[in-house]
Design a protein around this motif. Structure first.
Motif, PDB file in Angstrom:
ATOM      1  N   VAL A 272       0.858  -1.183   0.000  1.00 15.33           N
ATOM      2  CA  VAL A 272       0.000   0.000   0.000  1.00 15.33           C
ATOM      3  C   VAL A 272       0.893   1.231   0.000  1.00 15.33           C
ATOM      4  N   ASN A 273       0.715   2.103  -0.982  1.00 17.23           N
ATOM      5  CA  ASN A 273       1.408   3.391  -1.059  1.00 17.23           C
ATOM      6  C   ASN A 273       0.450   4.501  -0.650  1.00 17.23           C
ATOM      7  N   THR A 274       0.904   5.399   0.227  1.00 17.67           N
ATOM      8  CA  THR A 274       0.073   6.517   0.689  1.00 17.67           C
ATOM      9  C   THR A 274       0.925   7.782   0.757  1.00 17.67           C
ATOM     10  N   GLY A 275       0.249   8.942   0.799  1.00 14.12           N
ATOM     11  CA  GLY A 275       0.909  10.233   0.987  1.00 14.12           C
ATOM     12  C   GLY A 275       1.313  10.899  -0.307  1.00 14.12           C
ATOM     13  N   PHE A 276       1.155  12.228  -0.366  1.00 14.66           N
ATOM     14  CA  PHE A 276       1.612  12.977  -1.536  1.00 14.66           C
ATOM     15  C   PHE A 276       2.734  13.942  -1.172  1.00 14.66           C
ATOM     16  N   LEU A 277       2.846  14.368   0.088  1.00 19.17           N
ATOM     17  CA  LEU A 277       4.006  15.131   0.542  1.00 19.17           C
ATOM     18  C   LEU A 277       5.038  14.217   1.185  1.00 19.17           C
ATOM     19  N   PHE A 278       4.582  13.368   2.084  1.00 15.18           N
ATOM     20  CA  PHE A 278       5.445  12.395   2.740  1.00 15.18           C
ATOM     21  C   PHE A 278       4.992  11.007   2.291  1.00 15.18           C
ATOM     22  N   ARG A 279       5.723  10.427   1.352  1.00 20.03           N
ATOM     23  CA  ARG A 279       5.334   9.152   0.772  1.00 20.03           C
ATOM     24  C   ARG A 279       5.666   8.017   1.733  1.00 20.03           C
ATOM     25  N   GLN A 280       4.808   7.020   1.748  1.00 21.48           N
ATOM     26  CA  GLN A 280       5.008   5.854   2.603  1.00 21.48           C
ATOM     27  C   GLN A 280       4.507   4.614   1.886  1.00 21.48           C
ATOM     28  N   GLN A 281       5.284   3.545   1.977  1.00 24.39           N
ATOM     29  CA  GLN A 281       4.846   2.259   1.448  1.00 24.39           C
ATOM     30  C   GLN A 281       4.895   1.227   2.562  1.00 24.39           C
ATOM     31  N   ARG A 282       3.786   0.543   2.747  1.00 20.50           N
ATOM     32  CA  ARG A 282       3.715  -0.540   3.728  1.00 20.50           C
ATOM     33  C   ARG A 282       3.417  -1.823   2.981  1.00 20.50           C
ATOM     34  N   GLN A 283       4.023  -2.898   3.425  1.00 20.72           N
ATOM     35  CA  GLN A 283       3.798  -4.173   2.776  1.00 20.72           C
ATOM     36  C   GLN A 283       3.724  -5.273   3.830  1.00 20.72           C
ATOM     37  N   ALA A 284       3.032  -6.321   3.479  1.00 21.95           N
ATOM     38  CA  ALA A 284       2.870  -7.460   4.379  1.00 21.95           C
ATOM     39  C   ALA A 284       3.044  -8.744   3.573  1.00 21.95           C
ATOM     40  N   ARG A 285       3.785  -9.676   4.130  1.00 25.30           N
ATOM     41  CA  ARG A 285       3.939 -10.977   3.494  1.00 25.30           C
ATOM     42  C   ARG A 285       2.645 -11.765   3.621  1.00 25.30           C
ATOM     43  N   LEU A 286       2.217 -12.349   2.528  1.00 24.19           N
ATOM     44  CA  LEU A 286       0.954 -13.092   2.551  1.00 24.19           C
ATOM     45  C   LEU A 286       1.040 -14.315   3.457  1.00 24.19           C
ATOM     46  N   ASP A 287       2.209 -14.964   3.533  1.00 29.74           N
ATOM     47  CA  ASP A 287       2.301 -16.155   4.360  1.00 29.74           C
ATOM     48  C   ASP A 287       2.406 -15.821   5.840  1.00 29.74           C
ATOM     49  N   ARG A 288       2.470 -14.521   6.181  1.00 33.90           N
ATOM     50  CA  ARG A 288       2.463 -14.114   7.583  1.00 33.90           C
ATOM     51  C   ARG A 288       1.129 -13.498   7.994  1.00 33.90           C
ATOM     52  N   VAL A 289       0.151 -13.568   7.126  1.00 29.42           N
ATOM     53  CA  VAL A 289      -1.155 -12.996   7.456  1.00 29.42           C
ATOM     54  C   VAL A 289      -1.757 -13.749   8.639  1.00 29.42           C
ATOM     55  N   GLN A 290      -2.067 -13.030   9.705  1.00 32.68           N
ATOM     56  CA  GLN A 290      -2.658 -13.618  10.902  1.00 32.68           C
ATOM     57  C   GLN A 290      -4.177 -13.503  10.904  1.00 32.68           C
ATOM     58  N   ALA A 291      -4.682 -12.420  10.385  1.00 32.44           N
ATOM     59  CA  ALA A 291      -6.134 -12.200  10.368  1.00 32.44           C
ATOM     60  C   ALA A 291      -6.432 -11.082   9.390  1.00 32.44           C
ATOM     61  N   ILE A 292      -7.624 -11.112   8.840  1.00 34.97           N
ATOM     62  CA  ILE A 292      -8.104 -10.061   7.951  1.00 34.97           C
ATOM     63  C   ILE A 292      -9.490  -9.638   8.441  1.00 34.97           C
ATOM     64  N   ASP A 293      -9.657  -8.328   8.622  1.00 32.35           N
ATOM     65  CA  ASP A 293     -10.925  -7.785   9.108  1.00 32.35           C
ATOM     66  C   ASP A 293     -11.546  -6.911   8.033  1.00 32.35           C
ATOM     67  N   ILE A 294     -12.849  -7.013   7.901  1.00 34.49           N
ATOM     68  CA  ILE A 294     -13.635  -6.089   7.075  1.00 34.49           C
ATOM     69  C   ILE A 294     -14.449  -5.228   8.031  1.00 34.49           C
ATOM     70  N   VAL A 295     -14.153  -3.936   8.070  1.00 30.30           N
ATOM     71  CA  VAL A 295     -14.780  -3.014   9.013  1.00 30.30           C
ATOM     72  C   VAL A 295     -15.658  -2.039   8.242  1.00 30.30           C
ATOM     73  N   GLN A 296     -16.878  -1.834   8.736  1.00 37.46           N
ATOM     74  CA  GLN A 296     -17.821  -0.904   8.112  1.00 37.46           C
ATOM     75  C   GLN A 296     -18.360   0.075   9.150  1.00 37.46           C
ATOM     76  N   PRO A 297     -17.736   1.245   9.291  1.00 36.95           N
ATOM     77  CA  PRO A 297     -18.367   2.288  10.115  1.00 36.95           C
ATOM     78  C   PRO A 297     -19.713   2.679   9.531  1.00 36.95           C
ATOM     79  N   LEU A 298     -20.506   3.369  10.340  1.00 38.44           N
ATOM     80  CA  LEU A 298     -21.885   3.666   9.937  1.00 38.44           C
ATOM     81  C   LEU A 298     -21.936   4.435   8.625  1.00 38.44           C
ATOM     82  N   LEU A 299     -21.091   5.455   8.472  1.00 34.68           N
ATOM     83  CA  LEU A 299     -21.115   6.247   7.246  1.00 34.68           C
ATOM     84  C   LEU A 299     -20.677   5.413   6.046  1.00 34.68           C
ATOM     85  N   ALA A 300     -19.690   4.553   6.243  1.00 33.96           N
ATOM     86  CA  ALA A 300     -19.254   3.697   5.144  1.00 33.96           C
ATOM     87  C   ALA A 300     -20.344   2.713   4.751  1.00 33.96           C
ATOM     88  N   ARG A 301     -21.104   2.215   5.725  1.00 33.43           N
ATOM     89  CA  ARG A 301     -22.204   1.295   5.410  1.00 33.43           C
ATOM     90  C   ARG A 301     -23.244   1.981   4.542  1.00 33.43           C
TER      91      ARG A 301
END
Length: 553
Positions: free
Chosen positions: A131-160
């Motif tokens: 995942v790449n984010t930021g336009f002034l301060f760029r940041q890339q985060r990555q996760a190894r698929l074989d180290r995935v512990q859990a995946i959550d799908i979150v829906q706040p009220l406005l997003a729902r």
């Protein structure tokens, strides 16, 4: 004194009620060639960079927009309600400048939202999710698929309301959410979750159709928590007991001293209790648990909904507790330690995400134990786990505190004890607040012995198992010193042997031939609905095998 640090272990296979490894079926639930009738439309090819939904920055930043509107419009709104002029006379000449300033701030905020969206991209490629984010301060985060512990799908009220959802990835080597994608269309979020879980499990795409997305694995609902039981558990919670006790004490003191000041202490206590009740009810409402080839699926929430997926074997430790007020009704609570869940944004979210069962019956507890530990490692799981929940002394093969140390724990010495099966170590404690902790052998990261001066006098010691941070703290209290030393060596050998048996981080490849997992060999049919998991005694477990490190407790 501590044992060696292990490498992160893979997941264990999930089984249905008959004890058959569920992953023998799931290999099949993911490949696109397995279910052509349910295959979804072609999606983006592997390695393509994608953007989140254009409305994402506005859903995340609606508070900032509301603050701007409140700052510039509060006085105007109040004067309108009072029937006065919209602008005061001294401000009438500056109204245009104020409106221009407000418009400029709003324009800059909207432009910032658009740039945030434009520079936020994600990619699934090469065994990683990035995942790449930021336009002034760029940041890339990555996760190894074989180290995935859990995946959550979150829906706040406005997003729902807008049909969007946030995707959270937890990995073994992160203290907080390694990757957060906010927001995606709910169907896209589910599809991406299915793809990542399938690749983390070791399922490969069909070489003939690499662009075809992997369908979401089927699931079978195991249990649900009725709202009335959830409300009853809150009313009979420890917080309610202390608030009622404080109220009675305040009334007695007020009557004895003829002072009404003691009642003032009840106001913050009542407000805090109401906020706690609402938070727990909002998080625990409509709680359901299901099993699928992906793992254990948990759904809950009233206003903000969340769907968790815990892959098989990723749970590091499990705790079953029973407060005294729940005992007449036979209710229990289950919490877990999962890598990546140790550090969370707030305490309320952390409590919800580490709760495997907010309140349930004994049958519910046994059903969830069967999902977390599909191979209990004993031919009599109902007897052993039942003794861990409600037994005393040597019931179920437990070894308890020696009689000579009963003065250190007059009420709990007959409960404090341990038992070891071929797959897990069970630690029980508490006479009034009953507790059972289950730690799979391969999840033991290190072991320590503690012995204070008073414990040395009674020749007892505490043994502590170190796992990932969380609400579960595995600790064996006041075991005989010689027993604790023996258990230290035996548990170290069990953990070492269990880790040696795991050859891959991809849990599906542990139980399914590589050809089937890669989609090049024969694939079984779709997952069938298993028999309801009502009791651990329905599991068909293999005969216990003699392991290294001595006998099992």
């Amino acid at each position: 004194m501590t044992a060696e640090e292990p490498r992160p272990g893979p997941a264990a296979p999930v089984s249905d009620a008959g004890g058959t490894p569920a992953a023998a079926q799931p290999a099949t639930a993911h490949p696109a060639t397995a279910h052509p009738a349910t295959a979804q439309p072609p999606g983006p090819s592997d390695g393509e960079w994608l953007r989140v939904h254009p409305a994402s920055p506005f859903i995340r930043g609606w508070v900032a927009l509301a603050a701007i509107a409140f700052f510039f419009g509060r006085d105007v709104f109040e004067r309108s309600l009072q029937g006065g002029p919209v602008f005061e006379e001294e401000l009438a000449g500056r109204a245009s400048w104020l409106l221009a300033g407000g418009g400029a701030v709003l324009l800059v905020s909207v432009l910032g939202f658009l740039l945030t969206w434009y520079f936020t991209k994600y990619q699934v490629s090469g065994g990683y999710v990035r995942v790449n984010t930021g336009f002034l301060f760029r940041q890339q985060r990555q996760a190894r698929l074989d180290r995935v512990q859990a995946i959550d799908i979150v829906q706040p009220l406005l997003a729902r309301i807008f049909g969007l959802a946030e995707l959270k990835f937890e990995v073994a080597d992160a203290g907080e959410s390694a990757v957060r994608l906010a927001y995606l269309k709910i169907d896209d979020a589910r599809q991406l979750r299915a793809t990542i879980l399938a690749r983390a499990a070791g399922v490969a795409v069909d070489p003939a159709h690499p662009e075809q997305p992997l369908p979401e694995a089927p699931e079978f609902q195991v249990l649900s928590v009725p709202p009335q039981r959830l409300v009853g558990s809150l009313l009979l919670s420890e917080q309610s007991f202390f608030v009622v006790a404080g109220g009675i004490a305040s009334v007695v003191l007020a009557a004895a001293t003829d002072s009404q000041a003691f009642y003032l202490y009840l106001i913050p206590a009542g407000l805090g209790l109401a906020a706690t009740y609402w938070g727990l009810f909002n998080k625990g409402y409509n709680f359901t648990a299901a099993i699928s080839p992906d793992g254990i699926r948990l759904r809950y929430g009233l206003l903000d909904t969340q769907a968790q997926t815990l892959p098989p074997g990723r749970i590091q430790a499990l705790k079953v507790t029973q407060p005294p007020l729940w005992r007449p009704l036979g209710w229990y609570r289950m919490q877990v330690n999962v890598a990546g869940y140790g550090v969370v944004e707030n305490a309320g979210e952390g409590s919800a995400r580490t709760t495997l069962l907010p309140v349930g019956t004994l049958a519910d507890v046994m059903a969830m134990l069967a999902l977390v530990l599909p191979d209990p490692g004993t031919p009599q799981p109902a007897v052993v786990f039942g003794a861990g929940l409600n037994g005393l002394d040597s019931d179920g093969g437990f070894v308890t505190t020696p009689r000579r140390a009963r003065w250190l724990a007059p009420l709990g010495w007959r409960r404090n004890g341990f038992a070891a099966t071929d797959t897990a170590l069970l630690l029980r404690s508490g006479r009034w607040w009953r507790q059972l902790v289950v730690v799979p052998h391969q999840r033991t990261q290190s072991i320590a012995l503690h012995q204070g001066p008073l414990a040395r006098r009674f020749r007892v010691a505490d043994l502590v198992l170190h796992t990932t941070p969380g609400p579960v703290v595995p600790r064996l209290a006041q075991a005989a010193a010689e027993v604790a030393l023996s258990l230290f060596d035996e548990q170290s050998a069990r953990a070492r042997l269990a880790r040696k048996r795991q050859t891959t981080e991809q849990w599906l490849r542990q139980v399914v031939p590589d050809a089937a997992a890669a989609g090049t060999g024969p694939v079984a049919g779709p997952l069938e609905s298993p028999t309801p998991l009502e009791n651990l005694s329905t599991l068909e477990t293999p005969a216990p095998q003699q392991q290294e490190g001595g006998q099992h407790g």
